[in-house]
Design a protein around this motif. Structure first.
Motif, mmCIF file in Angstrom:
data_model
loop_
_atom_site.group_PDB
_atom_site.id
_atom_site.type_symbol
_atom_site.label_atom_id
_atom_site.label_comp_id
_atom_site.label_asym_id
_atom_site.label_seq_id
_atom_site.Cartn_x
_atom_site.Cartn_y
_atom_site.Cartn_z
ATOM 1 N N UNK A 31 0.861 -1.191 0.000
ATOM 2 C CA UNK A 31 0.000 0.000 0.000
ATOM 3 C C UNK A 31 0.893 1.235 0.000
ATOM 4 N N UNK A 32 1.563 1.507 -1.123
ATOM 5 C CA UNK A 32 2.547 2.585 -1.143
ATOM 6 C C UNK A 32 1.931 3.957 -0.920
ATOM 7 N N UNK A 33 2.651 4.787 -0.184
ATOM 8 C CA UNK A 33 2.232 6.171 0.036
ATOM 9 C C UNK A 33 2.937 7.117 -0.918
ATOM 10 N N UNK A 34 3.892 6.597 -1.705
ATOM 11 C CA UNK A 34 4.651 7.417 -2.645
ATOM 12 C C UNK A 34 5.126 6.542 -3.791
ATOM 13 N N UNK A 35 5.433 7.173 -4.914
ATOM 14 C CA UNK A 35 5.999 6.468 -6.063
ATOM 15 C C UNK A 35 7.313 7.135 -6.442
ATOM 16 N N UNK A 36 8.216 6.369 -7.042
ATOM 17 C CA UNK A 36 9.522 6.890 -7.426
ATOM 18 C C UNK A 36 9.387 7.874 -8.583
ATOM 19 N N UNK A 37 10.232 8.878 -8.569
ATOM 20 C CA UNK A 37 10.143 9.944 -9.564
ATOM 21 C C UNK A 37 11.535 10.395 -9.985
ATOM 22 N N UNK A 38 11.567 11.147 -11.059
ATOM 23 C CA UNK A 38 12.794 11.797 -11.516
ATOM 24 C C UNK A 38 12.613 13.296 -11.363
ATOM 25 N N UNK A 39 13.712 13.997 -11.121
ATOM 26 C CA UNK A 39 13.607 15.442 -11.003
ATOM 27 C C UNK A 39 14.905 16.074 -10.551
ATOM 28 N N UNK A 40 14.977 17.375 -10.740
ATOM 29 C CA UNK A 40 16.168 18.109 -10.299
ATOM 30 C C UNK A 40 16.087 18.390 -8.804
ATOM 31 N N UNK A 41 17.236 18.375 -8.152
ATOM 32 C CA UNK A 41 17.307 18.723 -6.740
ATOM 33 C C UNK A 41 18.434 19.722 -6.541
ATOM 34 N N UNK A 42 18.356 20.473 -5.440
ATOM 35 C CA UNK A 42 19.448 21.382 -5.094
ATOM 36 C C UNK A 42 20.080 20.909 -3.790
ATOM 37 N N UNK A 43 21.335 21.285 -3.611
ATOM 38 C CA UNK A 43 22.071 20.982 -2.394
ATOM 39 C C UNK A 43 23.037 22.128 -2.150
ATOM 40 N N UNK A 44 23.428 22.416 -0.904
ATOM 41 C CA UNK A 44 24.366 23.521 -0.670
ATOM 42 C C UNK A 44 25.670 23.342 -1.431
ATOM 43 N N UNK A 45 26.246 24.441 -1.874
ATOM 44 C CA UNK A 45 27.522 24.394 -2.579
ATOM 45 C C UNK A 45 28.596 23.775 -1.695
ATOM 46 N N UNK A 46 29.547 23.146 -2.313
ATOM 47 C CA UNK A 46 30.629 22.491 -1.588
ATOM 48 C C UNK A 46 31.295 23.480 -0.631
ATOM 49 N N UNK A 47 31.498 23.045 0.591
ATOM 50 C CA UNK A 47 32.136 23.880 1.594
ATOM 51 C C UNK A 47 31.171 24.650 2.470
ATOM 52 N N UNK A 48 29.932 24.742 2.062
ATOM 53 C CA UNK A 48 28.941 25.464 2.865
ATOM 54 C C UNK A 48 28.297 24.513 3.867
ATOM 55 N N UNK A 49 28.318 24.866 5.148
ATOM 56 C CA UNK A 49 27.674 24.038 6.166
ATOM 57 C C UNK A 49 26.156 24.160 6.098
ATOM 58 N N UNK A 50 25.680 25.332 5.698
ATOM 59 C CA UNK A 50 24.245 25.556 5.574
ATOM 60 C C UNK A 50 24.005 26.772 4.705
ATOM 61 N N UNK A 51 22.783 26.879 4.186
ATOM 62 C CA UNK A 51 22.394 28.068 3.432
ATOM 63 C C UNK A 51 21.026 28.514 3.938
ATOM 64 N N UNK A 52 20.726 29.810 3.868
ATOM 65 C CA UNK A 52 19.433 30.305 4.358
ATOM 66 C C UNK A 52 18.292 29.946 3.421
ATOM 67 N N UNK A 53 17.099 29.944 3.992
ATOM 68 C CA UNK A 53 15.863 29.638 3.275
ATOM 69 C C UNK A 53 14.941 30.846 3.408
ATOM 70 N N UNK A 54 14.229 31.192 2.326
ATOM 71 C CA UNK A 54 13.410 32.399 2.292
ATOM 72 C C UNK A 54 11.951 32.063 1.974
ATOM 73 N N UNK A 55 11.060 32.944 2.441
ATOM 74 C CA UNK A 55 9.634 32.780 2.154
ATOM 75 C C UNK A 55 9.165 33.592 0.964
#
Length: 634
Positions: A527-551
């Motif tokens: 009874x799956x709650x999700x299906x596998x998908x393809x898509x682009x993702x983002x991740x912080x640039x190398x060396x950055x411990x974290x990046x801010x998020x905006x509304x």
């Protein structure tokens, strides 16, 4: 919407009134409960009243998709498979823009707009809200039985169709094509165009056929009859911005000046020439049709572009698409969106939306999406509940409609974009897609704070901090509260159609990146709650411990011309941490629409050099600066 103490009190009273005819009711004697009983009830009623069975089945499908909802009323007091209406049980509430602390405009350059209005009581009930008493008079069946016995309810619907056919002076023909006029009268719409649009949808169902298992476990079928082509009437949208297949009327929201240099209830614009339209926002009204229309015509109130009626899918337009309505609680989203209000109530799981309204909404959204180049996905077709708070202080006041009972999976099927698996077993992205009917997470607070809501299908899936229900629910640090199962608590919920990057798998459990954390949901193969998908993702640039998020995606300070106050680019309290990934929806420039005066000559669209990615960060979307992250995948 968020449920205040006052709101909870009113909701309890209203819901009690809605359920009054049902309290203590046992299954009615003589009700069809065996396998195939509902199909036989359609055949029996059709024969008794000489209505073609295909017509009776198709009308019922458009009203309820053949569900009985255990005798509970719809948003507009409609009962049973035929949605026979008895609006004495449907009491109006204050609309959701009048509740909580959300500023519907969401522009910190102006004082917050927090209206507190009540819906005026209707002076008279229109015919579309009183079809059940009419059916009782025609059949001699009691109103109580018409509400609670599906077979009796179907008989009442057949009697109404036969009466409409006779009133038209037409024969009780065996040819379904001869019943177009009676079908157009069935929802008792206030105008011919609305009835014609409704009938056109009914005959689409007849030509295409349908089959589904109802909420009572009964398989009902309508064989396709592609050759049925009645003499249909085309509907006209007049001056409204609607497809011609919809019945639309123009009920304008006023653009007026009042008080101390204030004005309302929207801003004049020149979209899409001045700025693009990127989003369509789905709301529910938390009030009945007539009262909501009164409110959108109040210049001191808020506004939205369209309202959709539950009984027949009729549409009213209030604000032109070129202008900016005040509805989403986030000025960036308002400036780039079109708002649709659907007659309904978030916290009443059985106050169901009709198929007629779903179909009208999908047709309108498809038309708007094509016209303005808006992708048909959950990062562009937003629920009000997925619009982010523009600043930290606004997060707690943002609204939560249309809520967990809006059927997003069915809606996207109607949009022609069914939510399907697009990735393989090792995919790093999933699309949330539970089975609506069988997915029944516990919610509380629909009637009384902390008390369980009625068990009901849902579009949403609950998130835990580990791979099991014994782990705590995921916490939203922006809310600063302990997460609950409250129907308005979005802390630990994902919604159908939303996409997330996979963070781990453990047996029947899948982890995703969510609000800077690993969040787990049950996702068994059976009874799956999700299906596998393809898509682009983002991740912080190398060396950055974290990046801010905006509304909101606002420009850098140097982009503002003289005379336009600089709007702060203030991050939300969340962080996107190294190694985490989030699905990308769009890349956009920083943009701000300056509109604080009644005369539009001072209005400006400020566009910066900084660019942002919209991401699916939690239950709500968010934005990150493109310079802070890398994009992976396609």
């Amino acid at each position: 919407m968020r449920v205040t103490a006052t709101r909870r009190t009113r909701t309890a009273a209203v819901t009690a009134a809605l359920l009054l005819p049902l309290l203590g009711a046992a299954p009615p004697s003589g009700a069809e409960t065996s396998a195939g009983g509902l199909q036989r009830a359609f055949a029996s009623a059709a024969a008794e009243y000489q209505v073609p069975q295909s017509v009776l089945l198709a009308v019922s499908y458009l009203q309820s998709r053949w569900d009985a909802h255990a005798g509970a009323p719809s948003v507009t007091g409609g009962y049973g498979p035929m949605h026979l209406t008895d609006a004495r049980t449907a009491l109006a509430e204050a609309p959701h823009h009048s509740e909580g602390t959300e500023d519907a405009r969401g522009d910190s350059a102006r004082a917050a707009l927090l209206p507190r209005q009540e819906v005026p009581a209707p002076t008279a009930l229109p015919a579309r809200l009183t079809t059940l008493p009419e059916a009782a008079a025609l059949t001699g069946i009691s109103a109580e039985r018409l509400r609670t016995d599906p077979a009796a309810n179907i008989t009442g619907g057949a009697a109404l169709l036969a009466a409409a056919q006779r009133d038209l002076g037409a024969p009780l023909s065996a040819d379904p094509a001869d019943w177009y006029g009676a079908v157009a009268r069935f929802p008792a719409s206030e105008d011919d165009a609305a009835g014609a649009a409704y009938a056109n949808d009914v005959y689409d169902v007849i030509r295409g056929g349908e089959e589904r298992t109802t909420d009572e476990g009964q398989l009902v079928s309508l064989a396709a009859q592609p050759g049925v082509h009645p003499t249909a009437r085309t509907t006209s949208s007049g001056d409204t911005e609607c497809p011609r297949s919809l019945a639309c009327e123009w009920i304008p929201a006023p653009y007026e000046e009042f008080g101390d240099d204030d004005y309302g209830n929207h801003d004049l614009g020149d979209r899409p020439a001045s700025q693009s339209i990127k989003y369509i926002v789905i709301h529910d009204t938390e009030g009945a049709w007539a009262g909501v229309l009164n409110l959108v015509q109040d210049p001191t109130y808020v506004s939205w572009q369209y309202t959709l009626r539950s009984t027949d899918g009729h549409v009213a337009q209030h604000v032109k698409a070129e202008d900016v309505a005040w509805h989403a609680g986030n000025w960036y989203v308002n400036a780039k969106s079109i708002g649709l209000e659907h007659e309904g109530f978030l916290a009443n799981p059985d106050a169901w939306y009709t198929e007629a309204m779903y179909r009208s909404s999908a047709r309108l959204v498809t038309y708007l999406a094509k016209k303005y180049g808006i992708p048909l996905d959950r990062q562009h077709i937003l629920g009000h509940d997925t619009v982010p708070g523009p600043t930290t202080s606004t997060i707690g006041g943002m609204h939560t409609d249309p809520g967990p009972y809006w059927d997003w999976r069915h809606y996207f099927q109607l949009l022609g974009r069914p939510l399907e698996a697009t990735g393989g077993k090792k995919s790093g992205v999933v699309t949330i897609r539970p089975d609506y009917a069988s997915n029944r997470p516990e919610y509380t607070g629909c009637v009384t704070k902390g008390e369980p809501c009625a068990a009901h299908g849902s579009s949403e899936v609950r998130l835990y901090s580990g791979p099991g229900e014994e782990y705590p629910l995921i916490k939203d640090i922006g809310l600063g509260t302990t997460p609950t199962t409250g129907v308005n608590d979005l802390s630990s919920r994902v919604s159908t159609g939303q996409q997330y990057a996979v963070a781990g798998r453990d047996g029947d459990w899948t982890a995703i990146w969510y609000l800077g954390q690993k969040a787990w949901f049950e996702n068994p193969r059976s009874a799956p709650a999700a299906v596998n998908a393809r898509g682009r993702v983002i991740t912080p640039k190398a060396g950055a411990e974290s990046v801010p998020v905006y509304g909101r995606a606002y420009p850098e300070a140097s982009a503002y011309p003289a005379g336009v106050p600089v709007q702060s680019v203030s991050p939300l309290p969340y962080k996107l941490l190294a190694g985490q990934r989030y699905v990308v929806g769009d890349e956009v420039p920083g943009e701000y629409y300056y509109a604080v005066t009644f005369t539009a000559d001072s209005h400006r669209v400020v566009v910066g050099q900084d660019r942002y990615y919209e991401i699916q960060f939690g239950h709500r979307v968010a934005f990150v600066r493109a310079a802070d992250v890398d994009v992976l995948g396609r």
